[in-house]
Design a protein around this motif. Structure first.
Motif, PDB file in Angstrom:
ATOM      1  N   ARG A  62     -23.267  47.954 -31.571  1.00  9.02           N
ATOM      2  CA  ARG A  62     -24.243  48.131 -32.554  1.00  9.02           C
ATOM      3  C   ARG A  62     -23.794  48.872 -33.820  1.00  9.02           C
ATOM      4  O   ARG A  62     -24.207  48.610 -35.110  1.00  9.02           O
ATOM      5  CB  ARG A  62     -25.341  49.050 -31.975  1.00  9.02           C
ATOM      6  N   VAL A  63     -22.898  49.912 -33.480  1.00  8.49           N
ATOM      7  CA  VAL A  63     -22.357  50.722 -34.611  1.00  8.49           C
ATOM      8  C   VAL A  63     -21.532  49.544 -35.302  1.00  8.49           C
ATOM      9  O   VAL A  63     -21.297  49.665 -36.490  1.00  8.49           O
ATOM     10  CB  VAL A  63     -21.554  52.038 -34.208  1.00  8.49           C
ATOM     11  N   GLN A  64     -20.641  49.076 -34.627  1.00 13.58           N
ATOM     12  CA  GLN A  64     -19.698  48.066 -35.204  1.00 13.58           C
ATOM     13  C   GLN A  64     -20.672  46.920 -36.100  1.00 13.58           C
ATOM     14  O   GLN A  64     -20.099  46.497 -37.303  1.00 13.58           O
ATOM     15  CB  GLN A  64     -18.918  47.036 -34.197  1.00 13.58           C
ATOM     16  N   ARG A  65     -21.493  46.443 -35.529  1.00 13.79           N
ATOM     17  CA  ARG A  65     -22.494  45.633 -36.569  1.00 13.79           C
ATOM     18  C   ARG A  65     -22.932  46.223 -37.820  1.00 13.79           C
ATOM     19  O   ARG A  65     -22.764  45.676 -38.989  1.00 13.79           O
ATOM     20  CB  ARG A  65     -23.669  45.056 -35.836  1.00 13.79           C
TER      21      ARG A  65
ATOM     22  N   GLN B 269     -17.171  46.887 -43.540  1.00 11.52           N
ATOM     23  CA  GLN B 269     -15.977  47.584 -42.831  1.00 11.52           C
ATOM     24  C   GLN B 269     -15.857  46.956 -41.561  1.00 11.52           C
ATOM     25  O   GLN B 269     -16.781  46.899 -40.826  1.00 11.52           O
ATOM     26  CB  GLN B 269     -16.452  49.211 -42.868  1.00 11.52           C
ATOM     27  N   GLY B 270     -14.665  46.912 -41.162  1.00 11.78           N
ATOM     28  CA  GLY B 270     -14.306  46.329 -39.892  1.00 11.78           C
ATOM     29  C   GLY B 270     -14.317  47.367 -38.878  1.00 11.78           C
ATOM     30  O   GLY B 270     -14.840  48.124 -38.769  1.00 11.78           O
ATOM     31  N   ASN B 271     -13.111  47.577 -38.226  1.00 12.36           N
ATOM     32  CA  ASN B 271     -12.580  48.695 -37.505  1.00 12.36           C
ATOM     33  C   ASN B 271     -11.168  49.029 -37.545  1.00 12.36           C
ATOM     34  O   ASN B 271     -10.645  48.526 -38.750  1.00 12.36           O
ATOM     35  CB  ASN B 271     -13.060  48.521 -35.798  1.00 12.36           C
TER      36      ASN B 271
ATOM     37  N   PHE C 147      -9.572  39.823 -41.361  1.00 11.24           N
ATOM     38  CA  PHE C 147      -8.293  39.776 -41.540  1.00 11.24           C
ATOM     39  C   PHE C 147      -7.822  41.186 -40.672  1.00 11.24           C
ATOM     40  O   PHE C 147      -8.396  41.970 -40.276  1.00 11.24           O
ATOM     41  CB  PHE C 147      -7.913  40.586 -43.079  1.00 11.24           C
ATOM     42  N   TYR C 148      -6.675  40.738 -40.178  1.00 12.18           N
ATOM     43  CA  TYR C 148      -6.056  41.632 -39.359  1.00 12.18           C
ATOM     44  C   TYR C 148      -5.443  42.845 -40.079  1.00 12.18           C
ATOM     45  O   TYR C 148      -4.668  42.706 -40.881  1.00 12.18           O
ATOM     46  CB  TYR C 148      -4.855  41.023 -38.508  1.00 12.18           C
TER      47      TYR C 148
ATOM     48  N   MET D  62     -11.637  41.382 -31.776  1.00 14.48           N
ATOM     49  CA  MET D  62     -11.407  42.953 -31.892  1.00 14.48           C
ATOM     50  C   MET D  62     -12.471  43.726 -32.173  1.00 14.48           C
ATOM     51  O   MET D  62     -12.348  44.768 -31.843  1.00 14.48           O
ATOM     52  CB  MET D  62     -10.207  42.917 -32.831  1.00 14.48           C
ATOM     53  N   LEU D  63     -13.371  43.046 -32.894  1.00 15.53           N
ATOM     54  CA  LEU D  63     -14.629  43.766 -33.430  1.00 15.53           C
ATOM     55  C   LEU D  63     -15.599  44.285 -32.341  1.00 15.53           C
ATOM     56  O   LEU D  63     -16.351  44.929 -32.267  1.00 15.53           O
ATOM     57  CB  LEU D  63     -15.382  42.972 -34.408  1.00 15.53           C
ATOM     58  N   LYS D  64     -15.559  43.482 -31.014  1.00 18.70           N
ATOM     59  CA  LYS D  64     -16.268  43.910 -29.842  1.00 18.70           C
ATOM     60  C   LYS D  64     -17.731  43.869 -30.068  1.00 18.70           C
ATOM     61  O   LYS D  64     -18.361  45.076 -29.893  1.00 18.70           O
ATOM     62  CB  LYS D  64     -15.608  45.172 -29.388  1.00 18.70           C
ATOM     63  N   LEU D  65     -18.270  43.004 -30.685  1.00 19.04           N
ATOM     64  CA  LEU D  65     -19.637  43.006 -31.007  1.00 19.04           C
ATOM     65  C   LEU D  65     -20.370  42.258 -29.887  1.00 19.04           C
ATOM     66  O   LEU D  65     -19.882  41.765 -28.888  1.00 19.04           O
ATOM     67  CB  LEU D  65     -19.967  41.751 -32.299  1.00 19.04           C
TER      68      LEU D  65
END
Lengths: 436, 490
Positions: free
Chosen positions: A121-124, A131-133, A145-146, A307-310
């Motif tokens: 949820r924070v990632q979303r 912003q990614g992570n 992008f990596y 990688m974003l773990k959504l």
């Protein structure tokens, strides 16, 4: 006069004043009715709730949620070891290693049930803020992008002396040295080398990362890349840089949510490699009609999106691409050990070839290099660590007595360009039966 | 262990608080023992082997203090004698002088070895290489690992023995009380540097109250918000720009300002958390930051920045060197020496020395200019801007990995960057999340009260703010693995 002197020599009084100030200001706080208790309970409930939820989850689903106490119990030395303590040295040896404690801490954090619920949820929300992570950056129009790729392009030149020195003595940071050494060893066996640094996504698609960036614009390579190619050229190493080939074609060359290229772009690179290979060494003539291709559509989730773990329902949509599987005598293409060309590759070679990557199989870089050469190709591939992993695998095979260089005319060494800045460019001796 | 970590917040802290409050009726000494236990656990988690070093420092300093207090090495003869503070400025005997020398030398030797060994070897190698004598280089495989927080706890420990020697404080009769002072986890690895005379009474007699606990919660929550919500995103901006090959002039200023914000909120956030934890445990610590970027001069900046370190340097270095009592020139020299050593305290690198030199030079210049100087006369906004710019330029040396990188960055600040990949850098650092965080941080720096003042009176409105900040910081904690405290490496 006395007053002046006293003020100058009065550090003690100043200190006491700070103490008095602290006691007066921190020791006495004004609270609205009920706020004091609310603050205390809010804080205690928050910090206690997380381990309690974890404990309950571990009881209910022991197979899914690890027992966080087990790791701690593992740190306690057994009674025998404690009884055998004879001095301070023994006590020190009983203490756990710092790395082990760090690993336990990371495991706890990773296995956190609350973290698992909160993180997507924070990632979303962060993605909504552009912003990614730590690993992924959000680009424009849903492109991802990596982080390591972007930092490779924007970072300091990997050949700068101080940059190499900063990487420490335990890492061989100079790719030119490793490549030239490898070439020399191959040359000793009459084998040529073709080096292929696979361009990272921001080099080819800067326009999808930042507004104002132009495809093919200046400065989309690491500051040392030009010098790297120049030094290899001076040393007589043949380099095929696919960047220009990929930039000149309009349209996307890379997957939107993945670090790797699209099948069409990869095939163009394979064609360029084949041309460079034939220019570099004399290879047997192409065997016309030996290979044919079959188109197939595959869907996959990009590695950066993963990688974003959504949450699944909020994750990036799958991408669909058309791959061309390579067939040989009605069988899916297979590498051949006796082939005149050996491809050492990383995930840029594995994608569309290795089914486990989720983008189909038998349609990767080796397969299409084989088609373009009209020759069989031998392959040693491993995702990641392209700076040394495949050479190390080759060396291990040689040591085991399996000479993968037997009958080879050319070794094609493909690796992600970011490895130039972050890889360990070990110098590895190609020893067969104990001799180089 | 890091305050803003999953392990500390959800496992260590609940257990440590529960044990502490369960023992609260057993008296302060028992509470001190529980603090020692959790302090060593907290410290040893990073590297268990270093607990022996901290224990040895504690034992040596405590024994030295007892020798100083009683004026003899034959401690078994005076073991039961009451401990009294020595007369200030009074005569000290041979045993007392040797004891203080032992304490100072052992602390500085351990600090010097662990902190400066690698620097010494590297500097020696660079020197002999520059002289063309490469065979003379020492290719040492042996590299020293810096124990966490050694700069902080050695300074604290030193302040104790020096205070006892000077007669500013009474020696601790009980080893446990002193050990608690050194190993107390709220301030152990990154300060604030507590002067012993400041805390002595609290170690022997402190009260646990709901008021203190609640204020501590508020301070801790706001400190964590500063760290996770403000310092971390600013840190990402700064990292990107400082690591870039050649940022453009705007990006370079954005990057160094972001670093100024990062280091301030990182460290003041940590200090707020330490003060908050101290309050939860019944201790009152002094303020460590007081809106430093609102300073109109470097002199004012150092009254507001890392106050516990500047106070330590003033009391134990500047004043003993003669302070401002030995004439103008000597005062300038003293200021410079103190700031150079202050820079070196931060780390073994020429960049830290230069950073200290810029501040020392600035302080001396302001003192020389006196009351007629720009530092006093100019409009307050101009003075603040000028001071902030000077501080930012000095931060370049503090942040850059080496001298050449610092010069390169200064070049970028002046528009001489190579601007390679600068469009991509722009794409990275001007993401909405980053510039919004940066803007919010700027508002907090120049437009909001300090946590200390904000929490003097806590209304329901403030409660909701504090709760929201804490929950947002906790939520963000799960999404960020990027969580270093800058001052942990010092």
């Amino acid at each position: 006069m006395n007053e002046k002197k006293s003020a100058k020599e009065e550090p003690i009084r100043a200190r006491v004043t700070r103490e008095e100030q602290a006691a007066a200001e921190l020791g006495v706080t004004e609270f609205a009715p009920g706020v004091r208790a609310a603050l205390v309970w809010f804080f205690l409930v928050t910090i206690v709730a997380v381990p309690v939820v974890q404990l309950v989850a571990a009881r209910r689903e022991p197979e899914r949620v690890g027992d966080f106490g087990a790791a701690l119990r593992g740190l306690v030395p057994d009674a025998g070891a404690v009884a055998a303590v004879g001095g301070l040295g023994d006590v020190v040896r009983l203490l756990p290693e710092a790395g082990r404690l760090k690993a336990i801490e990371e495991d706890w954090e990773r296995d956190s049930v609350v973290g698992e619920a909160v993180l997507p949820r924070v990632q979303r929300w962060l993605l909504g803020m552009g912003q990614g992570n730590e690993k992924a950056y959000a680009g424009r129009d849903g492109w991802l992008f990596y982080r390591a790729d972007v930092e490779y392009v924007t970072g300091r030149g990997f050949l700068e002396e101080e940059v190499m020195r900063r990487r420490g003595k335990e890492v061989q940071a100079d790719p030119v040295r490793a490549i030239v050494d490898f070439r020399d060893q191959l040359e000793g066996r009459g084998i040529g080398l073709l080096v292929v640094p696979a361009p990272v996504k921001p080099t080819i698609h800067p326009e999808m990362f930042a507004g104002g960036a132009e495809r093919g614009g200046e400065g989309m390579q690491n500051a040392s890349f030009g010098e790297f190619v120049r030094r290899l050229g001076l040393a007589g190493v043949v380099v095929y840089d696919p960047a220009a080939n990929l930039i000149k074609e309009s349209g996307a060359a890379y997957l939107k949510t993945d670090t790797h290229w699209l099948p069409g772009a990869m095939e163009r690179v394979a064609a360029g490699m084949a041309e460079a290979a034939r220019a570099a060494v004399e290879l047997p003539g192409a065997e016309a009609g030996r290979f044919r291709t079959v188109e197939k559509r595959v869907r996959g989730t990009g590695d950066i999106a993963q990688m974003l773990k959504l949450l699944p329902e909020r994750a990036y949509p799958e991408e669909e691409v058309a791959i061309r599987q390579v067939m040989e005598a009605n069988e899916l293409w297979q590498p051949k050990e006796g082939a005149p060309v050996l491809l050492l590759g990383d995930s840029f070679a594995n994608i569309y070839s290795l089914g486990a990557m989720g983008w189909g199989e038998s349609a990767g870089l080796a397969e299409h290099l084989s088609v373009r050469l009209g020759l069989p190709v031998d392959v040693i591939c491993r995702n990641d660590d392209g700076s040394y992993a495949t050479r190390e695998m080759l060396v291990q095979e040689l040591r085991r007595g399996r000479d993968r260089l037997e009958g080879k005319r050319l070794v094609v060494w493909e690796f992600a360009a970011r490895e130039l800045a972050s890889g360990d460019w070990k110098v590895l001796p190609l020893e067969t039966g104990g001799k180089r | 262990m890091v305050f803003s970590s999953y392990l500390f917040l959800f496992y260590f802290l609940p257990v440590a608080l529960a044990v502490y409050y369960l023992l609260s009726r057993a008296g302060n000494r028992v509470l001190n023992y529980s603090l020692i236990f959790f302090g060593y656990l907290f410290y040893g988690w990073a590297n268990p082997k270093f607990i022996f070093l901290m224990a040895a420092t504690t034992v040596v300093d405590w024994l030295a203090s007892v020798v100083i207090a009683h004026g003899t090495w034959r401690l078994w003869e005076v073991w039961r004698a009451p401990v009294v503070a020595l007369e200030r400025g009074g005569e000290r005997n041979r045993a007392q002088r040797w004891a203080i020398v032992l304490s100072v030398v052992s602390n500085l030797a351990s600090l010097g070895f662990f902190k400066y060994f690698n620097f010494g070897v590297d500097s020696y190698n660079a020197l002999v290489a520059s002289l063309g004598w490469t065979e003379g280089q020492w290719d040492s495989v042996f590299r020293v690992v810096l124990p966490l927080g050694i700069s902080f706890y050695t300074f604290q420990s030193l302040s104790y023995t020096i205070d006892v020697y000077r007669g500013d404080a009474k020696a601790m009769k009980h080893f446990g009380d002193f050990s608690c002072f050194v190993s107390m986890y709220p301030h152990l690895v990154a300060g604030p540097i507590l002067q012993f005379s400041f805390l002595a009474e609290q170690l022997e007699g402190r009260r646990l109250t709901m008021d203190k606990f609640a204020r501590g919660v508020a301070m801790f929550a706001l400190g964590m918000g500063k760290k996770v919500l403000l310092a971390n995103p600013c840190g990402k901006i700064a990292d990107t720009v400082f690591e870039a090959a050649g940022p453009g002039v705007v990006d370079a200023w954005y990057g160094v300002t972001a670093y100024a914000f990062q280091i301030y909120f990182d460290f003041s956030g940590y200090s707020d958390m330490a003060i908050g934890l101290g309050l939860m445990l019944g201790f009152v610590f002094a303020k460590n930051f007081d809106g430093p970027y609102r300073s109109g001069s470097l002199t004012e900046f150092w009254r507001r920045w890392h106050i516990s370190l500047s106070g330590w340097l003033r009391d134990y270095l500047y004043v003993p060197l003669g302070g401002n009592r030995c004439g103008e020139v000597r005062t300038y020299v003293n200021l410079m020496v103190v700031m150079l050593l202050g820079g070196l305290w931060h780390g073994a690198s020429a960049n830290f020395v230069i950073w200290g030199g810029i501040h020392g030079g600035g302080l001396a210049l302001e003192r020389w200019a006196g009351k007629s100087g720009w530092a006093v006369r100019g409009p307050v906004v101009v003075r603040r801007v000028v001071t902030f710019v000077v501080v930012c330029v000095a931060w370049v040396f503090f942040r850059a990995v080496d001298f050449e990188s610092a010069l390169r960055y200064l070049g970028s600040l002046c528009g001489m960057g190579r601007e390679e990949g600068s469009v991509l850098i722009g794409g990275l650092i001007w993401q909405r999340y980053y510039w919004v965080s940066f803007a919010v941080t700027a508002v907090v720096v120049w437009g909001m009260p300090q946590s200390w003042d904000l929490t003097r009176r806590i209304t329901w409105g403030k409660f909701w703010w504090i709760a929201a900040v804490f929950l947002a910081a906790v939520a963000m904690l799960f999404a960020q693995s990027y969580n270093p405290f800058i001052y942990f490496i010092f």
